[in-house]
Write an enzyme that holds these catalytic residues in place. Structure first.
Site, mmCIF file in Angstrom:
data_model
loop_
_atom_site.group_PDB
_atom_site.id
_atom_site.type_symbol
_atom_site.label_atom_id
_atom_site.label_comp_id
_atom_site.label_asym_id
_atom_site.label_seq_id
_atom_site.Cartn_x
_atom_site.Cartn_y
_atom_site.Cartn_z
ATOM 1 N N GLY A 46 28.590 36.080 36.864
ATOM 2 C CA GLY A 46 29.760 36.386 36.045
ATOM 3 C C GLY A 46 30.788 35.292 36.205
ATOM 4 O O GLY A 46 30.793 34.571 37.214
ATOM 5 N N GLN A 51 38.871 31.144 36.118
ATOM 6 C CA GLN A 51 38.050 30.373 37.058
ATOM 7 C C GLN A 51 37.704 28.981 36.542
ATOM 8 O O GLN A 51 37.264 28.121 37.306
ATOM 9 C CB GLN A 51 36.748 31.125 37.361
ATOM 10 N N CYS A 92 32.145 35.125 45.250
ATOM 11 C CA CYS A 92 32.894 34.684 44.073
ATOM 12 C C CYS A 92 32.708 33.168 43.935
ATOM 13 O O CYS A 92 32.825 32.448 44.928
ATOM 14 C CB CYS A 92 34.369 35.018 44.253
ATOM 15 N N LEU A 93 32.435 32.706 42.729
ATOM 16 C CA LEU A 93 32.229 31.263 42.514
ATOM 17 C C LEU A 93 33.480 30.463 42.848
ATOM 18 O O LEU A 93 33.391 29.264 43.118
ATOM 19 C CB LEU A 93 31.817 30.988 41.056
ATOM 20 N N HIS A 134 34.678 43.075 38.974
ATOM 21 C CA HIS A 134 35.068 41.827 39.642
ATOM 22 C C HIS A 134 35.680 40.850 38.626
ATOM 23 O O HIS A 134 36.737 40.256 38.885
ATOM 24 C CB HIS A 134 33.825 41.221 40.305
ATOM 25 N N GLU A 135 35.032 40.699 37.464
ATOM 26 C CA GLU A 135 35.515 39.720 36.471
ATOM 27 C C GLU A 135 36.812 40.183 35.810
ATOM 28 O O GLU A 135 37.710 39.375 35.543
ATOM 29 C CB GLU A 135 34.440 39.427 35.419
ATOM 30 N N HIS A 138 39.673 39.337 37.893
ATOM 31 C CA HIS A 138 40.106 37.937 37.750
ATOM 32 C C HIS A 138 41.162 37.792 36.657
ATOM 33 O O HIS A 138 42.076 36.973 36.768
ATOM 34 C CB HIS A 138 38.920 37.031 37.393
HETATM 35 NI NI NI Z 1 34.886 35.849 41.147
#
Ligand code: NI
Length: 172
Positions: A46, A51, A92-93, A134-135, A138
């Site tokens: 995701g 991000q 998380c990226l 989660h997304e 963000h």
């Molecule tokens: Ni994340």
């Protein structure tokens, strides 16, 4: 194919509430394609606008599970959620290298708009429900670190600082 520059913990864009999107056109569809390219290049499931430095309410999601199509969602919103809580490890990226157990709603209903401007309603459980929560977090400037105990958070931040000192992430 265009892989966008990732933003990492410490970048202020990750802490700003993203703006509602009111026009869906070719620019946005191109952004969504680049976000998919970036997510796959990073081996993620995701990715949210902030991000990649875009403070707008767009997410892409692909849990890589049978029967679940990759999704690009505009202005996604959790409209209902289960009482049941599911605890699982999350990463998380934007905070590579850190993982921790995070409590999420086991199931959620999400409403959004697709890239054609059509309304979408998703009933999600399991991994997809977790990724969506989660997304969407963000888009509100919230990171999974905010959803663990203060003690855990402190330990994770200490580990992140050490990792930065050893091998800093660009832009962090
Ligand atoms: Ni994340």
């Amino acid at each position: 194919m265009a892989v966008l520059r990732m933003r990492y913990l410490g970048d202020p864009v990750l802490r700003v509430e993203a703006e509602e999107i009111d026009t869906i056109g070719d620019d946005l569809r191109a952004l969504a394609r680049d976000m998919f390219d970036t997510m796959y290049a990073e081996d993620g499931v995701g990715l949210a606008g902030p991000q990649v430095g875009v403070g707008r309410r767009i997410i892409v999601v692909d849990p890589r599970e049978d029967g679940v199509q990759p999704l690009a969602l505009i202005n996604p919103e959790v409209v209902s959620e289960s009482d049941e809580i599911d605890r699982a490890e999350e990463g998380c990226l934007s905070i590579p290298g850190l993982r921790e157990l995070v409590d999420r709603r086991a199931a959620v209903v999400v409403e959004a708009t697709d890239l054609e401007g059509e309304p979408v309603r998703l009933e999600a459980g399991g991994l997809l429900a977790r990724i969506l929560q989660h997304e969407i977090d963000h888009l509100d400037g919230v990171l999974f670190l905010d959803r663990v105990s203060p003690l855990k958070r402190k330990m994770l931040l200490k580990k992140w600082e050490k990792m930065q000192a050893d091998a800093p992430k660009a832009g962090a």
